[in-house]
Design a protein around this motif. Structure first.
Motif, mmCIF file in Angstrom:
data_model
loop_
_atom_site.group_PDB
_atom_site.id
_atom_site.type_symbol
_atom_site.label_atom_id
_atom_site.label_comp_id
_atom_site.label_asym_id
_atom_site.label_seq_id
_atom_site.Cartn_x
_atom_site.Cartn_y
_atom_site.Cartn_z
ATOM 1 N N LEU A 1 70.696 -17.593 13.757
ATOM 2 C CA LEU A 1 71.904 -18.189 14.010
ATOM 3 C C LEU A 1 72.006 -18.999 12.745
ATOM 4 O O LEU A 1 73.074 -19.201 12.230
ATOM 5 C CB LEU A 1 71.736 -19.094 15.123
ATOM 6 C CG LEU A 1 73.060 -19.327 15.828
ATOM 7 C CD1 LEU A 1 73.904 -18.073 16.374
ATOM 8 C CD2 LEU A 1 72.694 -20.082 17.063
ATOM 9 N N THR B 1 72.768 -16.609 9.509
ATOM 10 C CA THR B 1 73.809 -16.077 9.390
ATOM 11 C C THR B 1 75.039 -17.136 8.946
ATOM 12 O O THR B 1 76.026 -16.745 8.295
ATOM 13 C CB THR B 1 74.355 -15.564 10.807
ATOM 14 O OG1 THR B 1 74.289 -16.550 11.882
ATOM 15 C CG2 THR B 1 73.630 -14.335 11.133
ATOM 16 N N GLU B 2 74.884 -18.263 9.627
ATOM 17 C CA GLU B 2 75.864 -19.528 9.042
ATOM 18 C C GLU B 2 75.663 -19.719 7.505
ATOM 19 O O GLU B 2 76.734 -20.087 7.025
ATOM 20 C CB GLU B 2 75.354 -20.642 9.743
ATOM 21 C CG GLU B 2 76.438 -21.828 9.389
ATOM 22 C CD GLU B 2 76.894 -22.795 10.473
ATOM 23 O OE1 GLU B 2 76.148 -22.867 11.366
ATOM 24 O OE2 GLU B 2 77.869 -23.309 10.577
ATOM 25 N N PRO C 1 78.006 -17.082 12.699
ATOM 26 C CA PRO C 1 77.027 -17.212 13.751
ATOM 27 C C PRO C 1 77.840 -17.353 15.017
ATOM 28 O O PRO C 1 77.277 -16.703 16.098
ATOM 29 C CB PRO C 1 76.926 -18.697 13.672
ATOM 30 C CG PRO C 1 77.713 -19.242 12.762
ATOM 31 C CD PRO C 1 78.283 -18.039 11.669
ATOM 32 N N TYR D 1 77.740 -13.316 16.036
ATOM 33 C CA TYR D 1 76.268 -13.067 16.132
ATOM 34 C C TYR D 1 75.743 -13.561 17.709
ATOM 35 O O TYR D 1 75.459 -12.767 18.404
ATOM 36 C CB TYR D 1 75.328 -13.777 15.340
ATOM 37 C CG TYR D 1 73.857 -13.654 15.211
ATOM 38 C CD1 TYR D 1 73.183 -12.567 15.064
ATOM 39 C CD2 TYR D 1 73.304 -14.767 15.831
ATOM 40 C CE1 TYR D 1 71.858 -12.362 15.267
ATOM 41 C CE2 TYR D 1 71.875 -14.590 16.043
ATOM 42 C CZ TYR D 1 71.316 -13.457 15.510
ATOM 43 O OH TYR D 1 70.069 -13.375 16.082
#
Lengths: 361, 318
Positions: free
Chosen positions: A57, A60-61, A72, A75
């Motif tokens: 998380l 991905t940010e 995020p 995701y």
């Protein structure tokens, strides 16, 4: 008139990110464009499989700063599907709030850069000043100017109280008239119109062929917005108008973004008015993620963002694949640049709001 | 003063050379400062252009492998020297009158084309494709604005010549003397079209928005200047600072040379130039975006050219 090959990028004052266009020009007119990618490849798709679901998380940010909320979110939506988690209503509204705040800032940034590329520095400063108000909102509400860190699996990390609602309302009241003024300027100013009307046209047919998404598609007359076509979070409970313009030129894309800024402010107000009570996350502890696969998709500022996640019996995902909006949009550049002038190259590239670090991860 | 020393003094120290350079850099400082204020920024210190020059002087000049070195390095020198000479040709009403030995208005007009030509040569000598694009754009701009400029100057010269009982006078001394006795052309409605055309010439000649097309940063990365660095780039900055002094001084001489005698005349001249810079350059460049080369070319063929022709006709008929 002679023929040249000019390099636009990978490092170029007109591009915010490294992308390499090999442009063949005949005099001032572009005859052929070669797009080379890969300058900011960081191997994130591989890294994702080396970290557990919750660490990802955070990862991905950090794919891209401008869409740092959408990654995020998509995701988390995919993971929640696999785990069968239901996000509490308050958290859904909070996700919309974070999403729309990012959208306002992202769109204003792009529209401001357009003014800079046209050489209209005063307008650039004015737009960035308005965007700065939204940056203040981000910093006050999330503690960060770009990466909000809003999401957790099953909800959101942050909560807002009456004080921050008041603050957000006050900021929106300041931003809304400023955005209206900017929209008026882009609608009427000769310098802007002269450089953007009829430039970089992507016809409806070409737009369909390229499967473009987001504001680029909507400016070419394609009525497609994930928030309406496949509502997620609280969008099914909110009124989300979709703006569509028929011309498909640089100006239309800028106008779509400005209209979406106004809409986003409106959505934020709706959220603040309807905000339900309750928890902001469905679990107090980290949920266990079962085996499975899922797709999550959301409307990032640049368009449709799709995440595919496959989990095996390991805490680390076996495969995460995402398709970013810029990947769909940048092939359309070849159509937009047909017969363009050298002076318009940067303006056209900017008009699809390319997010290179998303695309090349 | 000894006649033989007069020309080097005028070209190197005052009013050309050092004095003009200091004045030009200060004008640029004012320009940047006011532009920043108009854009709600703080802006750099007034002396920033001087700091920039000092910084460039301490750096190395890189010459690209494919560049023609003598031309590449010679071009900025020629540009700066020509502008230093031109600055010596611009009178300061009430304080300084250039010796006819140096030349007249026509020589000044010729010298004014040198910077553009030098930039074209520099652009092509650098071997960069952006320099080549800058070359063709600079050429198009020059073709666009030189015509109206010559017609404006001709209108002023004719007005003076006819007013003095002759036909046309290309002597700046006459032009100034005529206005000092008969009133400035700025307040003469017959000359207003010429004045407007002349104001359009400023941004084009000084290479600022909306006509900074040959050097557009976001399009051709400064065009001809792209490959320049260090002292060679500094010489181009000197050239452009001197050019500002020359064209602003020319504007004052052509349209409002009313000034007191003596040292006060010098102060008034500087004040007028600052004002003209702020109105004619700064406000223009913060109010518009950049035009495309075809738009700019069409603009010049339409408005300034028409205005200057009208002005010439007015002068001939009235």
């Amino acid at each position: 008139m002679s023929n040249f090959t000019i390099p636009v990028g990978p490092l170029n004052v007109a591009l915010e990110e490294p992308m390499y266009f090999k442009v063949d020009v005949h005099g001032e007119t572009v005859s052929h464009v070669d797009i080379h990618a890969g300058h900011v490849h960081r191997g994130i798709e591989y890294l994702v499989t080396k970290r557990n679901v919750f660490q990802n998380l955070v990862l991905t940010e950090r794919i891209c700063s401008l869409c740092s909320n959408s990654h995020p979110q998509a995701y988390a939506m995919a993971i929640e599907q696999i785990a069968g988690l239901t996000v509490p209503p308050r958290a859904e509204y909070m996700r919309v709030i974070a999403d729309e705040i990012k959208r306002v800032a992202s769109h204003l940034f792009n529209v401001g850069v357009l003014a800079h590329l046209v050489g209209f520095e005063s307008l650039f400063m004015q737009v960035m000043e308005v965007r700065e108000m939204m940056q203040d909102v981000k910093e006050s509400m999330f503690g960060n100017r770009m990466d909000l860190g809003a999401h957790v699996i099953g909800g959101v990390r942050f909560d807002i109280n009456d004080e921050s609602i008041e603050y957000l309302r006050a900021q929106l009241d300041r931003i809304a008239p400023a955005v209206a003024e900017i929209t008026h300027i882009y609608n009427t100013n000769g310098s802007i119109l002269g450089r953007t009307r009829g430039i970089g046209v992507l016809s409806h047919a070409d737009a369909v062929d390229c499967s473009v998404v987001g504001p680029v598609a909507r400016a070419s007359g394609i009525n497609y917005d994930v928030r309406v076509k496949a509502p997620y979070s609280a969008y099914d409970r909110l009124e989300v108008p979709v703006h569509v313009l028929p011309d498909g030129d640089v100006w239309s894309r800028a106008m779509i973004r400005l209209q979406e800024v106004a809409t986003a402010i409106d959505i934020l107000r709706q959220c603040l008015a309807d905000l339900p009570g309750g928890p902001t996350s469905c679990t107090a502890e980290r949920p266990s993620i079962p085996v499975g696969e899922a797709i999550g998709k959301c409307e990032a500022p640049r368009g449709e963002l799709i995440y595919y996640v496959r989990m095996t019996d390991s805490p680390k995902p076996e495969r995460v694949k995402w398709r970013v909006p810029s990947f769909m949009n940048w092939d359309a550049l070849t159509f937009m640049m047909k017969g363009a002038k050298i002076a318009d190259i940067a303006i056209i590239v900017n008009s699809i709001d390319p997010c290179i670090s998303c695309t090349e991860r | 003063m000894l006649e033989s020393l007069y020309i080097p003094f005028a070209a190197l120290l005052f009013p050309g050379g050092l004095f003009a350079l200091a004045l030009g850099l200060t004008l640029k400082g004012f320009d940047r400062r006011l532009a920043a204020r108009l854009q709600a920024r703080v802006g750099p210190p007034l002396a920033q252009p001087i700091y920039d020059l000092v910084k460039l002087a301490r750096k190395r000049t890189m010459v690209p492998d494919i560049a023609n070195e003598p031309v590449f390095l010679g071009a900025p020198l020629v540009g700066a020297v020509s502008m230093a000479l031109a600055a010596a040709l611009v009178p300061i009403p009430g304080f300084y009158t250039p010796d006819p030995v140096l030349g007249d208005l026509l020589v000044l007009l010729y010298l004014l084309t040198v910077p553009a030509i030098v930039l074209m040569i520099a652009g092509s000598a650098s071997g960069s494709p952006f320099g080549a694009i800058g070359f063709s754009r600079e050429m198009a701009m020059m073709l666009a604005y030189e015509g109206p400029l010559v017609l404006v100057v001709a209108a002023v010269a004719m007005r003076t010549g006819m007013g003095m009982g002759g036909w046309i006078s290309f002597s700046l001394t006459d032009i100034i003397a005529y206005q000092q006795t008969h009133g400035a052309f700025l307040l003469d409605p017959v000359m207003w079209p010429a004045l407007l055309a002349f104001l359009a010439f400023y941004p084009a000649n000084l290479g600022i928005i909306p006509f900074d097309i040959p050097e557009a940063e976001t399009e051709v990365l400064e065009g001809p200047l792209l490959e320049y660095s260090g002292p060679a780039l500094g010489l181009f900055k000197i050239m452009s600072a001197l050019k500002a002094v020359v064209v602003l001084g020319l504007g004052v001489a052509l349209f409002y040379p009313i000034a007191p005698e003596g040292a006060a005349g010098l102060l008034v001249q500087v004040a007028k130039m600052v004002l003209l810079m702020l109105i004619g350059v700064t406000v223009v460049r913060v109010s518009y975006g950049r035009m495309r080369i075809d738009q700019a070319f069409r603009f010049f063929l339409k408005w300034p050219l028409a205005l200057s022709v009208i002005s010439l006709a007015f002068v001939a008929l009235v």
